[in-house]
Scaffold this motif. Sequence first.
Motif, PDB file in Angstrom:
ATOM      1  N   LYS A   1       0.733  -1.332   0.077  1.00 17.33           N
ATOM      2  CA  LYS A   1      -0.021  -0.183   0.056  1.00 17.33           C
ATOM      3  C   LYS A   1       1.026   1.429  -0.054  1.00 17.33           C
ATOM      4  O   LYS A   1       0.370   2.194  -0.462  1.00 17.33           O
ATOM      5  CB  LYS A   1      -0.917  -0.036   1.382  1.00 17.33           C
ATOM      6  N   ALA A   2       1.901   1.271   0.408  1.00 19.95           N
ATOM      7  CA  ALA A   2       2.895   2.432   0.581  1.00 19.95           C
ATOM      8  C   ALA A   2       3.922   2.538  -0.675  1.00 19.95           C
ATOM      9  O   ALA A   2       4.755   3.485  -0.547  1.00 19.95           O
ATOM     10  CB  ALA A   2       3.868   2.261   1.917  1.00 19.95           C
ATOM     11  N   LEU A   3       3.748   1.604  -1.442  1.00 23.19           N
ATOM     12  CA  LEU A   3       4.532   1.500  -2.689  1.00 23.19           C
ATOM     13  C   LEU A   3       5.951   1.420  -2.400  1.00 23.19           C
ATOM     14  O   LEU A   3       6.860   1.872  -3.010  1.00 23.19           O
ATOM     15  CB  LEU A   3       4.369   2.676  -3.640  1.00 23.19           C
ATOM     16  N   VAL A   4       6.238   0.468  -1.403  1.00 20.57           N
ATOM     17  CA  VAL A   4       7.708   0.164  -1.179  1.00 20.57           C
ATOM     18  C   VAL A   4       7.895  -1.197  -1.039  1.00 20.57           C
ATOM     19  O   VAL A   4       6.993  -1.947  -0.845  1.00 20.57           O
ATOM     20  CB  VAL A   4       8.250   0.934   0.200  1.00 20.57           C
ATOM     21  N   SER A   5       9.073  -1.742  -0.801  1.00 19.08           N
ATOM     22  CA  SER A   5       9.228  -3.101  -0.874  1.00 19.08           C
ATOM     23  C   SER A   5       9.080  -3.474   0.727  1.00 19.08           C
ATOM     24  O   SER A   5       9.109  -2.831   1.478  1.00 19.08           O
ATOM     25  CB  SER A   5      10.574  -3.569  -1.196  1.00 19.08           C
ATOM     26  N   GLU A   6       9.005  -4.874   0.787  1.00 20.14           N
ATOM     27  CA  GLU A   6       8.738  -5.187   2.428  1.00 20.14           C
ATOM     28  C   GLU A   6      10.211  -5.112   3.088  1.00 20.14           C
ATOM     29  O   GLU A   6      10.097  -4.563   4.172  1.00 20.14           O
ATOM     30  CB  GLU A   6       8.403  -6.733   2.374  1.00 20.14           C
ATOM     31  N   ALA A   7      11.293  -5.111   2.313  1.00 23.10           N
ATOM     32  CA  ALA A   7      12.714  -5.088   2.867  1.00 23.10           C
ATOM     33  C   ALA A   7      12.670  -3.542   3.344  1.00 23.10           C
ATOM     34  O   ALA A   7      13.264  -3.213   4.455  1.00 23.10           O
ATOM     35  CB  ALA A   7      13.715  -5.480   2.073  1.00 23.10           C
ATOM     36  N   THR A   8      12.502  -2.641   2.640  1.00 22.30           N
ATOM     37  CA  THR A   8      12.334  -1.195   2.782  1.00 22.30           C
ATOM     38  C   THR A   8      11.447  -0.717   4.240  1.00 22.30           C
ATOM     39  O   THR A   8      11.911  -0.179   5.055  1.00 22.30           O
ATOM     40  CB  THR A   8      11.889  -0.300   1.753  1.00 22.30           C
ATOM     41  N   ALA A   9      10.187  -1.505   4.161  1.00 18.03           N
ATOM     42  CA  ALA A   9       9.486  -1.442   5.261  1.00 18.03           C
ATOM     43  C   ALA A   9      10.128  -1.631   6.697  1.00 18.03           C
ATOM     44  O   ALA A   9      10.219  -0.981   7.757  1.00 18.03           O
ATOM     45  CB  ALA A   9       8.208  -1.918   5.291  1.00 18.03           C
ATOM     46  N   TYR A  10      10.909  -2.876   6.582  1.00 19.72           N
ATOM     47  CA  TYR A  10      11.586  -3.432   7.797  1.00 19.72           C
ATOM     48  C   TYR A  10      12.874  -2.717   8.232  1.00 19.72           C
ATOM     49  O   TYR A  10      13.320  -2.535   9.088  1.00 19.72           O
ATOM     50  CB  TYR A  10      11.860  -5.020   7.615  1.00 19.72           C
ATOM     51  N   ARG A  11      13.384  -1.926   7.133  1.00 19.48           N
ATOM     52  CA  ARG A  11      14.389  -1.118   7.470  1.00 19.48           C
ATOM     53  C   ARG A  11      14.250   0.164   8.437  1.00 19.48           C
ATOM     54  O   ARG A  11      14.807   0.612   9.137  1.00 19.48           O
ATOM     55  CB  ARG A  11      14.948  -0.234   6.198  1.00 19.48           C
ATOM     56  N   TYR A  12      12.841   0.486   8.017  1.00 17.64           N
ATOM     57  CA  TYR A  12      12.271   1.702   8.857  1.00 17.64           C
ATOM     58  C   TYR A  12      11.675   1.180  10.444  1.00 17.64           C
ATOM     59  O   TYR A  12      11.763   1.784  11.270  1.00 17.64           O
ATOM     60  CB  TYR A  12      11.283   2.425   8.041  1.00 17.64           C
ATOM     61  N   PHE A  13      10.975  -0.075  10.455  1.00 21.62           N
ATOM     62  CA  PHE A  13      10.501  -0.272  11.368  1.00 21.62           C
ATOM     63  C   PHE A  13      10.852  -1.829  11.710  1.00 21.62           C
ATOM     64  O   PHE A  13      10.614  -2.772  10.567  1.00 21.62           O
ATOM     65  CB  PHE A  13       9.025  -0.528  11.068  1.00 21.62           C
ATOM     66  N   PRO A  14      11.680  -2.252  12.631  1.00 26.94           N
ATOM     67  CA  PRO A  14      11.863  -3.632  13.054  1.00 26.94           C
ATOM     68  C   PRO A  14      10.960  -4.796  13.310  1.00 26.94           C
ATOM     69  O   PRO A  14      11.213  -5.839  12.606  1.00 26.94           O
ATOM     70  CB  PRO A  14      12.810  -3.407  14.311  1.00 26.94           C
ATOM     71  N   ASP A  15       9.574  -4.449  13.388  1.00 27.95           N
ATOM     72  CA  ASP A  15       8.832  -5.424  13.256  1.00 27.95           C
ATOM     73  C   ASP A  15       7.341  -4.820  13.119  1.00 27.95           C
ATOM     74  O   ASP A  15       7.229  -3.421  13.319  1.00 27.95           O
ATOM     75  CB  ASP A  15       8.580  -6.167  14.656  1.00 27.95           C
ATOM     76  N   LEU A  16       6.197  -5.455  12.917  1.00 29.30           N
ATOM     77  CA  LEU A  16       4.979  -4.912  12.879  1.00 29.30           C
ATOM     78  C   LEU A  16       4.455  -4.314  14.062  1.00 29.30           C
ATOM     79  O   LEU A  16       3.855  -3.318  13.922  1.00 29.30           O
ATOM     80  CB  LEU A  16       4.055  -6.036  12.316  1.00 29.30           C
TER      81      LEU A  16
END
Length: 218
Positions: free
Chosen positions: A42-57
């Motif tokens: 939904k944010a138009l980024v990769s999952e790896a990118t999301a985890y770079r900003y937040f370590p977990d959900l």
Amino acid sequence: MGTQSTTGRANQKLRTRTAIVQAAAELSRTGQEVTMPEVARKALVSEATAYRYFPDLLSLLREAIAGQLPTAAEALRPVAGSADPVERVAAATEFLLRHVLARQGVVRAMIAATVVRPAEAAARPGLRFGLIDHALAPAAESGAVGHAALDQLKRDLAVVVSADALFSLIDLNGLAPEDAISSLLHTATTLTRAALRDDRRAESSDGPGTTAHLEMAD
């Protein structure tokens, strides 16, 4: 030139982070399942990118829903003029359960995360205890329920006025959501009435007549 480049990267990182948080916040309002892959999509980024900003959900969801939860006073505004503990507990119970049902995707995700990491449970945003305290505040202030009885009632209600109880009835007992809410509403109000009744009986048994009897016996 170097400063401009650094500033540009910082701004891009901020935009990416904001997009991830906003995506999680929007998903949380839909009631649908909330996962890191879905947030990233939904944010138009990769999952790896999301985890770079937040370590977990969990850490992402805590930030995403910050400010979305109403205060206990706002939630119980319809019964603000009532001092009846049963009516106020009923309003608190129904508000919480309907709120959970409307946002069950994010609630389930946060429960799952804190079940496997119990040390994080205290950081889980929640309405339950604040709602119960606010619902019973007039009874506490007026002395309608004794201190010990009030504390026990709050503990009892915390088991019933909860997402865990709602999901147990829906998922394990097979109840329709409305039936599950009705069942928990019945239990919460029954507990409250019983606490009021038992506390009054206890006060009656410790009344002047009993005291006088004990003094005469001495």
